[in-house]
Write a protein that holds these residues in place. Structure first.
Motif, PDB file in Angstrom:
ATOM      1  N   ARG A   1     -17.699  15.571 -13.934  1.00  0.00           N
ATOM      2  CA  ARG A   1     -18.251  15.007 -15.165  1.00  0.00           C
ATOM      3  C   ARG A   1     -18.485  13.501 -15.095  1.00  0.00           C
ATOM      4  N   GLY A   2     -18.300  12.900 -13.941  1.00  0.00           N
ATOM      5  CA  GLY A   2     -18.520  11.472 -13.818  1.00  0.00           C
ATOM      6  C   GLY A   2     -18.519  11.059 -12.361  1.00  0.00           C
ATOM      7  N   THR A   3     -18.626   9.753 -12.125  1.00  0.00           N
ATOM      8  CA  THR A   3     -18.633   9.233 -10.758  1.00  0.00           C
ATOM      9  C   THR A   3     -17.637   8.095 -10.628  1.00  0.00           C
ATOM     10  N   THR A   4     -17.201   7.885  -9.404  1.00  0.00           N
ATOM     11  CA  THR A   4     -16.212   6.861  -9.093  1.00  0.00           C
ATOM     12  C   THR A   4     -16.584   6.175  -7.787  1.00  0.00           C
ATOM     13  N   VAL A   5     -16.377   4.879  -7.750  1.00  0.00           N
ATOM     14  CA  VAL A   5     -16.471   4.121  -6.505  1.00  0.00           C
ATOM     15  C   VAL A   5     -15.051   3.792  -6.076  1.00  0.00           C
ATOM     16  N   VAL A   6     -14.623   4.359  -4.965  1.00  0.00           N
ATOM     17  CA  VAL A   6     -13.281   4.102  -4.455  1.00  0.00           C
ATOM     18  C   VAL A   6     -13.303   2.777  -3.692  1.00  0.00           C
ATOM     19  N   LEU A   7     -12.544   1.815  -4.177  1.00  0.00           N
ATOM     20  CA  LEU A   7     -12.466   0.504  -3.541  1.00  0.00           C
ATOM     21  C   LEU A   7     -11.525   0.528  -2.344  1.00  0.00           C
ATOM     22  N   TRP A   8     -10.433   1.264  -2.498  1.00  0.00           N
ATOM     23  CA  TRP A   8      -9.442   1.351  -1.420  1.00  0.00           C
ATOM     24  C   TRP A   8      -8.495   2.495  -1.721  1.00  0.00           C
ATOM     25  N   ARG A   9      -8.027   3.147  -0.661  1.00  0.00           N
ATOM     26  CA  ARG A   9      -7.014   4.187  -0.789  1.00  0.00           C
ATOM     27  C   ARG A   9      -6.196   4.246   0.495  1.00  0.00           C
ATOM     28  N   THR A  10      -4.993   4.754   0.350  1.00  0.00           N
ATOM     29  CA  THR A  10      -4.154   4.993   1.517  1.00  0.00           C
ATOM     30  C   THR A  10      -3.354   6.269   1.295  1.00  0.00           C
ATOM     31  N   PRO A  11      -3.266   7.163   2.286  1.00  0.00           N
ATOM     32  CA  PRO A  11      -3.981   7.057   3.557  1.00  0.00           C
ATOM     33  C   PRO A  11      -5.448   7.429   3.404  1.00  0.00           C
ATOM     34  N   ASP A  12      -6.262   7.090   4.410  1.00  0.00           N
ATOM     35  CA  ASP A  12      -7.650   7.521   4.433  1.00  0.00           C
ATOM     36  C   ASP A  12      -7.711   9.034   4.629  1.00  0.00           C
ATOM     37  N   GLY A  13      -8.885   9.606   4.335  1.00  0.00           N
ATOM     38  CA  GLY A  13      -9.074  11.031   4.582  1.00  0.00           C
ATOM     39  C   GLY A  13      -9.172  11.826   3.301  1.00  0.00           C
ATOM     40  N   ASP A  14      -9.062  13.134   3.439  1.00  0.00           N
ATOM     41  CA  ASP A  14      -9.261  14.043   2.311  1.00  0.00           C
ATOM     42  C   ASP A  14      -7.955  14.454   1.640  1.00  0.00           C
ATOM     43  N   SER A  15      -6.819  14.041   2.185  1.00  0.00           N
ATOM     44  CA  SER A  15      -5.543  14.405   1.578  1.00  0.00           C
ATOM     45  C   SER A  15      -5.344  13.615   0.287  1.00  0.00           C
ATOM     46  N   VAL A  16      -4.352  14.034  -0.500  1.00  0.00           N
ATOM     47  CA  VAL A  16      -4.027  13.314  -1.729  1.00  0.00           C
ATOM     48  C   VAL A  16      -3.558  11.902  -1.362  1.00  0.00           C
ATOM     49  N   ALA A  17      -4.141  10.897  -1.995  1.00  0.00           N
ATOM     50  CA  ALA A  17      -3.811   9.515  -1.678  1.00  0.00           C
ATOM     51  C   ALA A  17      -2.452   9.137  -2.247  1.00  0.00           C
ATOM     52  N   ASP A  18      -1.718   8.323  -1.498  1.00  0.00           N
ATOM     53  CA  ASP A  18      -0.509   7.723  -2.048  1.00  0.00           C
ATOM     54  C   ASP A  18      -0.875   6.680  -3.096  1.00  0.00           C
ATOM     55  N   VAL A  19      -1.900   5.880  -2.801  1.00  0.00           N
ATOM     56  CA  VAL A  19      -2.395   4.858  -3.719  1.00  0.00           C
ATOM     57  C   VAL A  19      -3.918   4.874  -3.657  1.00  0.00           C
ATOM     58  N   ARG A  20      -4.562   4.823  -4.831  1.00  0.00           N
ATOM     59  CA  ARG A  20      -6.019   4.756  -4.856  1.00  0.00           C
ATOM     60  C   ARG A  20      -6.458   3.792  -5.945  1.00  0.00           C
ATOM     61  N   LEU A  21      -7.381   2.899  -5.577  1.00  0.00           N
ATOM     62  CA  LEU A  21      -7.950   1.916  -6.500  1.00  0.00           C
ATOM     63  C   LEU A  21      -9.444   2.177  -6.590  1.00  0.00           C
ATOM     64  N   SER A  22      -9.970   2.308  -7.815  1.00  0.00           N
ATOM     65  CA  SER A  22     -11.370   2.696  -7.961  1.00  0.00           C
ATOM     66  C   SER A  22     -11.942   2.154  -9.258  1.00  0.00           C
ATOM     67  N   ILE A  23     -13.289   2.158  -9.323  1.00  0.00           N
ATOM     68  CA  ILE A  23     -14.009   1.842 -10.557  1.00  0.00           C
ATOM     69  C   ILE A  23     -14.854   3.048 -10.913  1.00  0.00           C
ATOM     70  N   ALA A  24     -14.631   3.584 -12.099  1.00  0.00           N
ATOM     71  CA  ALA A  24     -15.352   4.763 -12.561  1.00  0.00           C
ATOM     72  C   ALA A  24     -16.416   4.376 -13.577  1.00  0.00           C
ATOM     73  N   THR A  25     -17.455   5.186 -13.656  1.00  0.00           N
ATOM     74  CA  THR A  25     -18.478   5.053 -14.689  1.00  0.00           C
ATOM     75  C   THR A  25     -18.257   6.137 -15.728  1.00  0.00           C
ATOM     76  N   VAL A  26     -18.045   5.722 -16.973  1.00  0.00           N
ATOM     77  CA  VAL A  26     -17.870   6.661 -18.080  1.00  0.00           C
ATOM     78  C   VAL A  26     -19.136   6.603 -18.917  1.00  0.00           C
ATOM     79  N   SER A  27     -19.910   7.685 -18.910  1.00  0.00           N
ATOM     80  CA  SER A  27     -21.199   7.690 -19.609  1.00  0.00           C
ATOM     81  C   SER A  27     -21.226   8.638 -20.786  1.00  0.00           C
ATOM     82  N   GLU A  28     -20.190   9.449 -20.957  1.00  0.00           N
ATOM     83  CA  GLU A  28     -20.155  10.393 -22.066  1.00  0.00           C
ATOM     84  C   GLU A  28     -18.716  10.707 -22.423  1.00  0.00           C
ATOM     85  N   SER A  29     -18.532  11.195 -23.646  1.00  0.00           N
ATOM     86  CA  SER A  29     -17.210  11.655 -24.044  1.00  0.00           C
ATOM     87  C   SER A  29     -16.883  12.935 -23.292  1.00  0.00           C
TER      88      SER A  29
END
Length: 203
Positions: A32-60
């Motif tokens: 339902r939306g999009t996100t730009v991931v600025l940084w995450r650890t660890p890299d890859g497709d696993s669940v991140a320990d830490v993730r920093l991102s900017i999301a676009t909210v265009s609708e409720s």
């Protein structure tokens, strides 16, 4: 979050500049939306320990459920953002921060214009997320235990001779929860608003 020292003669640790414009947008887990991931650890497709991102909210609508994740969100749009979290409404002003559990039923409410928000997500048990805004008016040395990154949000902000645009991120060397709690420093100049991003290591 900690000490912010003006005009301090403190050597800056090595750091990396991440340009927002160079990062790809990805879809939310619920589509339902999009996100730009600025940084995450660890890299890859696993669940991140830490993730920093900017999301676009265009609708409720609902946020993705992320069990086991502690979240902090900072609206970046001038009008802020209204959230319903487990049935309770929260009016969160621009550059203010709200924290909530990733498994909480959370949705945006009464969204009329698209806007951005800054998100910090930390896997529970790794540490405690810390997020706050800082208004700059001249040279500052940010001296923070557990500092992970500084994100430019508005104004004319400079780091290491580079002008920072919206979303540009100074990633502190070795950015990860710091078991030693040592101070990490970033020296900035200019006027504007930045976000300070940190993770306090779990005991």
């Amino acid at each position: 979050m900690g000490a912010v020292r003006k005009d301090a003669d403190v050597p800056e640790s090595a750091a990396t500049l991440i340009r927002f414009a160079d990062r790809p947008a990805t879809s939310w887990a619920n589509g339902r939306g999009t996100t730009v991931v600025l940084w995450r650890t660890p890299d890859g497709d696993s669940v991140a320990d830490v993730r920093l991102s900017i999301a676009t909210v265009s609708e409720s609508g609902p946020f993705s459920l992320l069990p086991g994740i502690d979240r902090m969100l900072m609206p970046l749009a001038a009008g802020g953002l209204t959230l319903r979290i487990d049935g309770s409404l929260f009016d969160v002003a621009r550059y203010e921060v709200v924290g909530f559990a990733g498994e909480a039923e959370t949705s945006s409410v009464d969204v009329s214009d698209a806007g951005h928000d800054l998100n910090l997500m930390v896997r529970r048990g790794i540490g405690s997320p810390r997020l706050e805004s800082l208004r700059l008016d001249g040279p500052h040395v940010i001296d923070e235990p557990g500092l992970v990154a500084v994100v430019a949000l508005s104004g004319d902000v400079r780091w290491n001779g580079a002008t920072l645009g919206f979303g540009d991120t100074v990633l502190v060397a070795g950015a990860s929860p710091d078991p030693a709690g040592e101070a990490r420093q970033v020296e900035l100049d200019g006027t504007g608003v930045v976000a300070l991003v940190g993770v306090s290591r779990a005991a």
